[in-house]
Design an enzyme around this catalytic site. Sequence first.
Site, mmCIF file in Angstrom:
data_model
loop_
_atom_site.group_PDB
_atom_site.id
_atom_site.type_symbol
_atom_site.label_atom_id
_atom_site.label_comp_id
_atom_site.label_asym_id
_atom_site.label_seq_id
_atom_site.Cartn_x
_atom_site.Cartn_y
_atom_site.Cartn_z
ATOM 1 N N ASP A 67 25.370 29.523 4.810
ATOM 2 C CA ASP A 67 23.720 29.090 3.838
ATOM 3 C C ASP A 67 22.985 28.737 4.619
ATOM 4 O O ASP A 67 22.689 27.725 6.097
ATOM 5 C CB ASP A 67 24.592 28.202 3.147
ATOM 6 C CG ASP A 67 25.754 27.202 3.771
ATOM 7 O OD1 ASP A 67 25.777 26.611 4.991
ATOM 8 O OD2 ASP A 67 26.569 26.143 3.622
ATOM 9 N N ASN A 136 32.756 17.530 -3.096
ATOM 10 C CA ASN A 136 32.991 18.576 -4.936
ATOM 11 C C ASN A 136 33.730 19.454 -5.117
ATOM 12 O O ASN A 136 33.717 20.175 -6.120
ATOM 13 C CB ASN A 136 32.145 18.379 -5.984
ATOM 14 C CG ASN A 136 30.749 19.896 -5.251
ATOM 15 O OD1 ASN A 136 31.081 19.737 -3.543
ATOM 16 N ND2 ASN A 136 29.530 19.561 -5.942
ATOM 17 N N HIS A 138 32.717 21.922 -3.055
ATOM 18 C CA HIS A 138 32.049 23.426 -3.006
ATOM 19 C C HIS A 138 33.067 24.315 -1.403
ATOM 20 O O HIS A 138 32.998 23.558 -0.304
ATOM 21 C CB HIS A 138 30.674 22.891 -2.598
ATOM 22 C CG HIS A 138 30.272 22.003 -1.942
ATOM 23 N ND1 HIS A 138 29.044 21.748 -2.054
ATOM 24 C CD2 HIS A 138 30.698 22.062 -0.361
ATOM 25 C CE1 HIS A 138 28.803 19.987 -0.975
ATOM 26 N NE2 HIS A 138 29.459 21.470 0.549
ATOM 27 N N GLU A 143 28.570 25.811 -5.770
ATOM 28 C CA GLU A 143 28.519 24.643 -6.089
ATOM 29 C C GLU A 143 29.391 24.724 -7.462
ATOM 30 O O GLU A 143 29.490 26.639 -8.015
ATOM 31 C CB GLU A 143 27.222 23.488 -6.627
ATOM 32 C CG GLU A 143 26.589 23.807 -5.345
ATOM 33 C CD GLU A 143 27.094 22.467 -5.403
ATOM 34 O OE1 GLU A 143 28.085 22.139 -4.359
ATOM 35 O OE2 GLU A 143 26.008 21.223 -4.460
HETATM 36 C C1 F6R Z 1 27.682 24.077 5.824
HETATM 37 C C2 F6R Z 1 28.899 24.395 4.225
HETATM 38 C C3 F6R Z 1 29.435 22.907 3.321
HETATM 39 C C4 F6R Z 1 29.840 21.879 3.932
HETATM 40 C C5 F6R Z 1 30.413 20.789 3.293
HETATM 41 C C6 F6R Z 1 30.976 19.324 3.792
HETATM 42 O O1 F6R Z 1 27.875 25.040 6.443
HETATM 43 O O2 F6R Z 1 28.943 25.592 4.192
HETATM 44 O O3 F6R Z 1 30.412 23.815 2.230
HETATM 45 O O4 F6R Z 1 31.267 22.688 5.129
HETATM 46 O O5 F6R Z 1 29.391 20.424 2.708
HETATM 47 O O6 F6R Z 1 29.737 19.052 4.704
HETATM 48 P P1 F6R Z 1 30.615 18.172 5.866
HETATM 49 O O7 F6R Z 1 31.170 19.158 6.685
HETATM 50 O O8 F6R Z 1 29.537 17.750 6.789
HETATM 51 O O9 F6R Z 1 31.468 16.915 5.002
#
Ligand code: F6R
Length: 241
Positions: A67, A136, A138, A143
Amino acid sequence: MRLIRAENYKDMSRKAANIISAQIILKPDSVIGLATGASPLGAYEQLVRWYQKGDLDFSGVRTVNLDEYLGLGFQCPQSYRRFMYDHLFSQINTEPSNIHIPSGLATDLEAECRRYDAVLRSLGRIDLQLLGLGCNGHIGFNEPEDEFRKGTHIVHLSDSTRKANSRFFDRMEDVPTGAITMGLFDIVQAERVLMVVSGKEKANALKDAFFGPVTPRIPASILQFHANFTLVADTDALSLL
Ligand code: F6R
């Protein structure tokens, strides 16, 4: 699901790096799906160390990132493209032409989604997809929604995701409201999925995603159906189980 318990973030990162490294040694031209954020950072640092010691060769590896924020490009320190170069690509020998990241700067975002889907099709199946877990539930920036979204798409980031990610920005207002993300189809099609989860703030999401019903309101829960899903989680993340 194979659950690997880690003592803490460092232990989790080393275990994950071992799995990624084994994948690259066994199949040097692997397609590896990559994530950004705090969760995979320690694993990337470990992979860089092994590369510097001569234990790993990334020259044949193809990468696809999950992403990117809308409106942020390489010049912006918070962009995911920049994150990947700062923490991994600038320190290993991946061929630039083998690196794939969706663009959040495209003027025609729908065309960019279709372009990224075509890139994914041309690479074939992802051999190993690395994931973090959002508070959440994701994965990528898929989302919570009323349905599982299949292909690359544009998302409006939820307030909780923007708040969680505001730690990387100076001000809350600077956190983008939108993103482009790989859809769930390519994630669940991956030969193997590896998720790293650390910290008490992820304990609820982990419990709901993997020990509750499968629902698009908790996108990661779809991984319960994956035949080769490995979860490496530390004691804090597992504290509600
Ligand atoms: C980022 C991604 C997100 C993160 C998630 C957790 O490329 O795919 O799904 O893995 O937001 O983020 P952190 O690791 O910063 O807690």
